[in-house]
Design an enzyme around this catalytic site. Structure first.
Site, PDB file in Angstrom:
ATOM      1  N   GLY A  14       0.770  -1.236   0.000  1.00  0.00           N
ATOM      2  CA  GLY A  14       0.000   0.000   0.000  1.00  0.00           C
ATOM      3  C   GLY A  14       0.800   1.284   0.000  1.00  0.00           C
ATOM      4  N   THR A  15       2.012   1.295  -0.566  1.00  0.00           N
ATOM      5  CA  THR A  15       2.766   2.557  -0.629  1.00  0.00           C
ATOM      6  C   THR A  15       2.108   3.529  -1.610  1.00  0.00           C
ATOM      7  OG1 THR A  15       4.312   1.817  -2.350  1.00  0.00           O
ATOM      8  CG2 THR A  15       4.951   1.427  -0.044  1.00  0.00           C
ATOM      9  N   ASN A  16       1.470   2.999  -2.650  1.00  0.00           N
ATOM     10  CA  ASN A  16       0.721   3.894  -3.552  1.00  0.00           C
ATOM     11  C   ASN A  16      -0.500   4.464  -2.839  1.00  0.00           C
ATOM     12  OD1 ASN A  16       1.800   4.043  -6.473  1.00  0.00           O
ATOM     13  ND2 ASN A  16       2.058   1.901  -5.944  1.00  0.00           N
ATOM     14  N   LYS A  93      -6.115  -8.872  -8.522  1.00  0.00           N
ATOM     15  CA  LYS A  93      -7.165  -9.708  -9.111  1.00  0.00           C
ATOM     16  C   LYS A  93      -7.752  -9.017 -10.351  1.00  0.00           C
ATOM     17  CE  LYS A  93      -9.970 -12.341  -6.887  1.00  0.00           C
ATOM     18  NZ  LYS A  93      -9.370 -13.619  -7.257  1.00  0.00           N
ATOM     19  N   ILE A  94      -8.275  -9.847 -11.256  1.00  0.00           N
ATOM     20  CA  ILE A  94      -8.897  -9.329 -12.482  1.00  0.00           C
ATOM     21  C   ILE A  94     -10.313  -8.837 -12.152  1.00  0.00           C
ATOM     22  CG2 ILE A  94      -9.619  -9.931 -14.851  1.00  0.00           C
ATOM     23  CD1 ILE A  94      -6.591  -9.973 -14.449  1.00  0.00           C
ATOM     24  N   LEU A  95     -10.660  -7.660 -12.675  1.00  0.00           N
ATOM     25  CA  LEU A  95     -12.028  -7.147 -12.469  1.00  0.00           C
ATOM     26  C   LEU A  95     -12.985  -7.820 -13.458  1.00  0.00           C
ATOM     27  CD1 LEU A  95     -11.313  -3.316 -12.110  1.00  0.00           C
ATOM     28  CD2 LEU A  95     -11.436  -5.047 -10.297  1.00  0.00           C
ATOM     29  N   ASN A 109      -5.353   2.389 -13.072  1.00  0.00           N
ATOM     30  CA  ASN A 109      -4.391   1.419 -12.549  1.00  0.00           C
ATOM     31  C   ASN A 109      -2.985   1.961 -12.699  1.00  0.00           C
ATOM     32  OD1 ASN A 109      -3.483  -1.282 -11.655  1.00  0.00           O
ATOM     33  ND2 ASN A 109      -2.750  -1.500 -13.758  1.00  0.00           N
ATOM     34  N   HIS A 111       0.902   0.898 -13.203  1.00  0.00           N
ATOM     35  CA  HIS A 111       1.677  -0.265 -13.656  1.00  0.00           C
ATOM     36  C   HIS A 111       3.165   0.114 -13.679  1.00  0.00           C
ATOM     37  CE1 HIS A 111       2.472  -4.053 -15.702  1.00  0.00           C
ATOM     38  NE2 HIS A 111       3.296  -3.376 -16.491  1.00  0.00           N
TER      39      HIS A 111
END
Ligand code: GRF
Length: 195
Positions: A14-16, A93-95, A109, A111
């Protein structure tokens, strides 16, 4: 401009997420993290949320019969909070298609590469930087993009480059890229706020 009502989906440290928390605290982003959702009970990002009095929920995939039901649970948690920006910050996980449709053009997102390089199925976390070093590219970086029904294929919002030095290894490269991720994620949210 009404404040953004943000949901942050995480799976790890969770650094973002922390970068978003800090940028709201310092007034750069006019918004509120209404909820943090994790698919991993041990995600330290849940601790970060708790420490900042942010509503946070661990949703256990094993309690649902399939991925669609799991996604529907997250959708319902976000809808009841009137979320208008969903940030995937290390969410692994994929939405579901239903999720993408429900929050069309409202999901971003982060990346850890310069898309379209080193992205797509299986390219996440350390693997990205391992492949960057293996290929010998001299420039890598990070990307914030809209999430569509593909993998890392949505429209790009912002990118920033990072030089790969001869003495870089996965750890040093991941650290440099992560610092850039934090910077551009905040800028991307600001762009959304002002759009
Ligand atoms: C980051 O490297 C991000 O690019 C990737 O997952 C990692 C999340 O890091 N999607 P953190 O949990 O925000 O520290």
């Amino acid at each position: 401009m009404s404040p953004l009502k943000i949901a942050v989906l995480i799976s790890g440290g969770g650094t973002n997420l922390q970068a978003i928390i800090d940028s709201i605290k310092n007034g750069y982003i006019n918004g509120k993290i209404e909820v943090v959702v994790s698919n991993k009970k041990e995600a330290y990002g849940l601790v970060r949320a708790e420490k900042n009095n942010i509503d946070n929920i661990y949703i256990n995939r094993k309690e649902f019969s399939n991925d669609i039901e799991y996604n529907n649970k997250i959708i319902s948690e976000l809808k009841k909070r009137n979320i208008n920006l969903v940030v995937l910050a290390g969410y692994l996980k994929i939405l579901s298609e239903e999720f993408i449709d429900e929050f069309e053009n409202k999901i971003i997102n982060i990346h850890p590469s310069l898309i379209p390089s080193f992205c797509g199925k299986g390219y996440y976390g350390r693997k990205v930087h391992e492949e960057v070093l293996k290929r010998g590219v001299k420039i890598t970086g990070a990307t914030v993009h809209y999430v569509d029904k593909g993998t890392d294929t949505g429209p790009i919002i912002i990118q920033e480059s990072v030089r790969v030095e001869d003495d870089d290894d996965v750890d040093s490269l991941q650290k440099k890229v992560l610092e850039v991720e934090h910077e551009i994620l905040i800028k991307a949210i600001k762009i959304k706020e002002e759009s």
